[in-house]
Design an enzyme around this catalytic site. Structure first.
Site, PDB file in Angstrom:
ATOM      1  N   PRO A   1      67.367  30.212  57.247  1.00 12.46           N
ATOM      2  CA  PRO A   1      66.317  30.791  58.039  1.00 12.46           C
ATOM      3  C   PRO A   1      66.613  30.107  59.530  1.00 12.46           C
ATOM      4  CG  PRO A   1      65.402  28.624  56.892  1.00 12.46           C
ATOM      5  CD  PRO A   1      67.041  29.430  56.228  1.00 12.46           C
TER       6      PRO A   1
ATOM      7  N   SER B   1      62.540  32.484  58.895  1.00  9.42           N
ATOM      8  CA  SER B   1      62.060  31.373  59.681  1.00  9.42           C
ATOM      9  C   SER B   1      60.396  31.440  59.978  1.00  9.42           C
ATOM     10  CB  SER B   1      62.645  31.111  60.701  1.00  9.42           C
ATOM     11  OG  SER B   1      61.950  30.066  61.790  1.00  9.42           O
TER      12      SER B   1
ATOM     13  N   GLN C   1      60.878  30.602  54.968  1.00  9.11           N
ATOM     14  CA  GLN C   1      60.931  29.107  55.218  1.00  9.11           C
ATOM     15  C   GLN C   1      59.677  28.519  56.038  1.00  9.11           C
ATOM     16  OE1 GLN C   1      61.197  28.213  58.973  1.00  9.11           O
ATOM     17  NE2 GLN C   1      60.689  25.967  58.167  1.00  9.11           N
ATOM     18  N   LEU C   2      59.113  27.456  55.485  1.00 11.40           N
ATOM     19  CA  LEU C   2      57.779  26.990  55.956  1.00 11.40           C
ATOM     20  C   LEU C   2      57.932  25.961  56.774  1.00 11.40           C
ATOM     21  CD1 LEU C   2      54.747  28.017  55.527  1.00 11.40           C
ATOM     22  CD2 LEU C   2      54.621  26.532  53.583  1.00 11.40           C
ATOM     23  N   TYR C   3      57.059  25.941  58.018  1.00 10.04           N
ATOM     24  CA  TYR C   3      56.552  24.675  58.643  1.00 10.04           C
ATOM     25  C   TYR C   3      55.207  24.501  58.312  1.00 10.04           C
ATOM     26  CZ  TYR C   3      60.854  24.137  61.151  1.00 10.04           C
ATOM     27  OH  TYR C   3      62.311  23.683  61.628  1.00 10.04           O
TER      28      TYR C   3
ATOM     29  N   THR D   1      60.511  23.334  54.706  1.00  9.35           N
ATOM     30  CA  THR D   1      61.521  22.474  55.517  1.00  9.35           C
ATOM     31  C   THR D   1      60.956  21.095  55.600  1.00  9.35           C
ATOM     32  OG1 THR D   1      62.426  24.269  56.709  1.00  9.35           O
ATOM     33  CG2 THR D   1      62.668  22.252  57.632  1.00  9.35           C
TER      34      THR D   1
ATOM     35  N   LYS E   1      63.742  22.146  51.678  1.00  5.23           N
ATOM     36  CA  LYS E   1      65.063  22.134  52.587  1.00  5.23           C
ATOM     37  C   LYS E   1      65.215  20.885  53.362  1.00  5.23           C
ATOM     38  CE  LYS E   1      67.135  25.317  55.993  1.00  5.23           C
ATOM     39  NZ  LYS E   1      67.087  24.589  57.116  1.00  5.23           N
TER      40      LYS E   1
ATOM     41  N   HIS F   1      69.905  20.202  58.700  1.00  8.56           N
ATOM     42  CA  HIS F   1      69.471  21.172  59.724  1.00  8.56           C
ATOM     43  C   HIS F   1      70.389  21.562  60.745  1.00  8.56           C
ATOM     44  CE1 HIS F   1      65.051  22.414  60.955  1.00  8.56           C
ATOM     45  NE2 HIS F   1      65.609  22.995  61.927  1.00  8.56           N
TER      46      HIS F   1
ATOM     47  N   ARG G   1      70.770  19.364  63.825  1.00  6.68           N
ATOM     48  CA  ARG G   1      69.805  19.374  65.047  1.00  6.68           C
ATOM     49  C   ARG G   1      68.608  18.619  64.931  1.00  6.68           C
ATOM     50  NH1 ARG G   1      70.254  24.745  66.952  1.00  6.68           N
ATOM     51  NH2 ARG G   1      68.098  25.253  67.201  1.00  6.68           N
TER      52      ARG G   1
ATOM     53  N   ASP H   1      73.741  23.650  52.854  1.00 11.87           N
ATOM     54  CA  ASP H   1      74.184  24.244  54.169  1.00 11.87           C
ATOM     55  C   ASP H   1      74.527  23.232  55.229  1.00 11.87           C
ATOM     56  OD1 ASP H   1      72.124  23.236  56.150  1.00 11.87           O
ATOM     57  OD2 ASP H   1      70.585  24.847  55.652  1.00 11.87           O
TER      58      ASP H   1
ATOM     59  N   ARG I   1      82.043  27.782  57.995  1.00 12.97           N
ATOM     60  CA  ARG I   1      82.559  28.793  58.808  1.00 12.97           C
ATOM     61  C   ARG I   1      83.650  29.545  58.223  1.00 12.97           C
ATOM     62  NH1 ARG I   1      78.660  26.842  60.819  1.00 12.97           N
ATOM     63  NH2 ARG I   1      78.471  25.392  62.867  1.00 12.97           N
TER      64      ARG I   1
ATOM     65  N   ARG J   1      74.481  29.517  61.970  1.00 12.14           N
ATOM     66  CA  ARG J   1      75.035  29.832  63.185  1.00 12.14           C
ATOM     67  C   ARG J   1      75.885  30.917  62.882  1.00 12.14           C
ATOM     68  NH1 ARG J   1      74.606  24.398  63.323  1.00 12.14           N
ATOM     69  NH2 ARG J   1      73.427  23.600  65.251  1.00 12.14           N
TER      70      ARG J   1
HETATM   71  C1  FMN Z   1      69.299  28.366  66.143  1.00 13.65           C
HETATM   72  C2  FMN Z   1      68.791  27.641  64.999  1.00 13.65           C
HETATM   73  C3  FMN Z   1      67.463  27.787  64.781  1.00 13.65           C
HETATM   74  C4  FMN Z   1      67.306  27.306  63.504  1.00 13.65           C
HETATM   75  N1  FMN Z   1      66.037  27.398  62.945  1.00 13.65           N
HETATM   76  C5  FMN Z   1      65.399  26.982  61.777  1.00 13.65           C
HETATM   77  C6  FMN Z   1      64.148  27.249  61.263  1.00 13.65           C
HETATM   78  O1  FMN Z   1      63.365  27.796  61.959  1.00 13.65           O
HETATM   79  N2  FMN Z   1      63.870  26.620  60.194  1.00 13.65           N
HETATM   80  C7  FMN Z   1      64.644  25.644  59.475  1.00 13.65           C
HETATM   81  O2  FMN Z   1      64.300  25.341  58.375  1.00 13.65           O
HETATM   82  N3  FMN Z   1      65.735  25.575  59.904  1.00 13.65           N
HETATM   83  C8  FMN Z   1      66.423  26.389  60.932  1.00 13.65           C
HETATM   84  N4  FMN Z   1      67.649  26.006  61.433  1.00 13.65           N
HETATM   85  C9  FMN Z   1      68.691  25.278  60.490  1.00 13.65           C
HETATM   86  C10 FMN Z   1      69.303  26.244  59.666  1.00 13.65           C
HETATM   87  O3  FMN Z   1      68.267  26.814  58.589  1.00 13.65           O
HETATM   88  C11 FMN Z   1      70.562  25.658  58.858  1.00 13.65           C
HETATM   89  O4  FMN Z   1      69.845  24.528  58.018  1.00 13.65           O
HETATM   90  C12 FMN Z   1      71.635  25.319  59.870  1.00 13.65           C
HETATM   91  O5  FMN Z   1      71.604  26.247  60.645  1.00 13.65           O
HETATM   92  C13 FMN Z   1      72.770  25.159  58.796  1.00 13.65           C
HETATM   93  O6  FMN Z   1      73.857  24.981  59.685  1.00 13.65           O
HETATM   94  P1  FMN Z   1      75.002  25.858  60.381  1.00 13.65           P
HETATM   95  O7  FMN Z   1      74.391  26.573  61.321  1.00 13.65           O
HETATM   96  O8  FMN Z   1      76.173  25.209  60.660  1.00 13.65           O
HETATM   97  O9  FMN Z   1      75.347  26.933  59.118  1.00 13.65           O
HETATM   98  C14 FMN Z   1      68.006  26.563  62.507  1.00 13.65           C
HETATM   99  C15 FMN Z   1      69.232  26.425  62.887  1.00 13.65           C
HETATM  100  C16 FMN Z   1      69.984  27.145  64.039  1.00 13.65           C
HETATM  101  C17 FMN Z   1      71.227  26.778  64.740  1.00 13.65           C
HETATM  102  C1  LIG Z   2      61.449  25.140  70.109  1.00 16.40           C
HETATM  103  C2  LIG Z   2      60.586  25.052  68.777  1.00 16.40           C
HETATM  104  C3  LIG Z   2      61.680  25.046  67.700  1.00 16.40           C
HETATM  105  C4  LIG Z   2      61.164  25.624  66.420  1.00 16.40           C
HETATM  106  C5  LIG Z   2      61.824  24.972  65.230  1.00 16.40           C
HETATM  107  C6  LIG Z   2      63.045  25.963  64.952  1.00 16.40           C
HETATM  108  C7  LIG Z   2      63.951  25.074  64.152  1.00 16.40           C
HETATM  109  O1  LIG Z   2      63.893  24.673  63.164  1.00 16.40           O
HETATM  110  C8  LIG Z   2      65.121  24.720  64.914  1.00 16.40           C
HETATM  111  O2  LIG Z   2      66.029  23.906  64.444  1.00 16.40           O
HETATM  112  O3  LIG Z   2      65.188  25.033  66.213  1.00 16.40           O
END
Ligand code: FMN
Ligand SMILES: CCCCCCC(=O)C(=O)O
Length: 405
Positions: free
Chosen positions: A112, A141, A166-168, A194, A264, A290, A293, A324, A328, A348
């Site tokens: 997600p 997401s 995917q749940l917040y 998450t 997750k 994540h 991030r 995850d 790549r 990504r």
């Molecule tokens: C731009 C972006 C937004 C994301 N948004 C969410 C999200 O809304 N909820 C969530 O659980 N993880 C989110 N993730 C994490 C991804 O689900 C995942 O764990 C991560 O991208 C995996 O790494 P990778 O980008 O190297 O494949 C996000 C990641 C990115 C890059």
């Molecule tokens: C700006 C709020 C972001 C919400 C969460 C989305 C996410 O999980 C992420 O990694 O970005």
């Protein structure tokens, strides 16, 4: 100008032309993709770079803090090399995998990721169509820019596929409850809860860029509650619940739904054991930080994977451990499976494909990874998924030598 630069210049011109008309957009995306020789995920990443504004590009690409977890998610794969076996008849490679009561074309699902309409006007709907065509399950997401119903319907126009929400968990539990019930009635198969985001990680570029969702976009799954003007500022922790727990929250969630629940953002054996033992009947975990991030200086997910697999499988062989972070290439998928993952997710790589070519771009990303994975299996002497074993890997040890697992 060298060849790759020329190729991307042609692509940008075509993309600019396509922006004048939705009807020819898909055709141009397909044509541009064929013309520009996209051969690997790095080509997609490079192409996407020139097509987004800096705040959006940074939001998609960056990690938290110094970006160490993000970088190490990727570099960790090079600590392992493949030990190929030979003369094993790989004329009929089988990559199909069963989960959530369905079959996927290979053990990969879409992770997600939030706000996909920032990458392409068709956003999550384009991703859903590509996922359906590739027979790859899709995580959606909570922060999607399309309703969860419309996303599934967009894929369902082509064929049945599996969707996971995917749940917040919001402080306002009623908002969360509505979301879960909507997902179940729309035919979603699982909740991915998450667990690594009680607060948003320290994402420097989001702060520097004063990141905001572009004003023409919405978060229609819940923005009646949160209000998009709050996105990206310190209000995020005020709207999501940072008091979610093994006992109270998981049992409450289980009482709302019959869908499978996956956790997750797990990265330790201790937490996997709790997940296996939980009376909320958890199906599996996604070993994830994540995408680097959230907690900077967290272990890379590949470095967390073995302890999580051991903890799960020693208690319950059927308990699912997915993975995850940093995938790549097809050989990355192979390495994660050899370390015991049941499957992997990508974040990504899908966003870069979506940015470059909408549905066609996501389909391209999925096709590249499937072809590379299949080739890695063939060249390693693995005909089936169960042939992929830890003995197919060697790990870098002291002094830079590689020793077999
Ligand atoms: C731009 C972006 C937004 C994301 N948004 C969410 C999200 O809304 N909820 C969530 O659980 N993880 C989110 N993730 C994490 C991804 O689900 C995942 O764990 C991560 O991208 C995996 O790494 P990778 O980008 O190297 O494949 C996000 C990641 C990115 C890059
Ligand atoms: C700006 C709020 C972001 C919400 C969460 C989305 C996410 O999980 C992420 O990694 O970005």
């Amino acid at each position: 100008m060298d060849k790759p630069d020329k190729m991307f210049l042609i692509y940008y011109v075509l993309h600019f032309l396509a922006s004048f008309s939705n009807s020819i957009n898909n055709f141009i995306s397909w044509f541009a993709m064929a013309l520009t020789d996209i051969l690997c995920i790095h080509d997609l990443e490079k192409a996407a770079q020139g097509m987004l504004s800096q705040p959006i590009l940074d939001y998609f690409n960056d990690g938290s803090g110094d970006g160490v977890a993000l970088m190490e998610n990727i570099s960790a794969f090079e600590k392992y090399k493949i030990r190929p076996r030979i003369l094993r008849n790989v004329s009929n490679i089988e990559t199909k995998k069963r989960a959530l009561g369905s079959t996927m074309s290979f053990p990969l699902a879409i992770a997600p990721t939030a706000m996909q309409c920032m990458a392409h006007e068709e956003g999550e709907k384009a991703t859903a169509r590509a996922a359906a065509r590739a027979n790859v399950f899709m995580g959606v997401s909570t922060f999607a820019t399309t309703t969860l119903e419309d996303i599934k319907q967009s894929g369902d126009c082509l064929c049945d596929n599996v969707y996971m929400l995917q749940l917040y968990i919001f402080k306002d539990r009623h908002t969360t409850e509505i979301l879960v019930k909507r997902a179940e009635s729309a035919g979603y198969k699982a909740i991915l809860l998450t667990c690594d985001t009680p607060r948003l990680g320290n994402r420097h570029s989001m702060i520097r860029n004063n990141f905001r969702l572009p004003s023409h976009l919405q978060l229609p799954n819940f923005d009646q509650y949160i209000g998009k003007e709050k996105l990206g500022d310190v209000k995020y922790p005020n709207t999501t619940d940072d008091n979610i727990t093994w006992d109270e929250t998981l049992l409450w969630l289980r009482s709302l739904t019959k869908m499978e629940i996956w956790l997750k953002g797990i990265s330790t054996a201790e937490d996997v054991e709790l997940a296996v033992q939980s009376s909320a009947n958890i199906t599996g975990v996604i070993v994830s930080n994540h995408g680097g991030r959230q907690l900077d200086s967290a272990l890379s997910t590949l470095d967390s994977l073995s302890e999580c697999v051991k903890a799960a499988k020693s208690k319950d062989k059927s308990f699912q451990v997915w993975f995850d972070g940093g995938i790549r290439k097809g050989c990355d998928i192979f390495k994660a499976l050899a370390l015991g993952a049941d499957g992997v997710m990508i974040g990504r790589a899908v966003l870069w494909g979506l940015t470059m070519g909408g549905e066609e771009g996501v389909f391209k990303a999925l096709s590249i990874l499937k072809a590379e994975f299949e080739l890695t299996m063939a060249l390693s002497g693995c005909r089936t998924l169960s042939d992929i074993k830890s003995s197919n890997l060697a790990r870098k040890a002291e002094g830079g030598f590689f020793t077999r697992l």
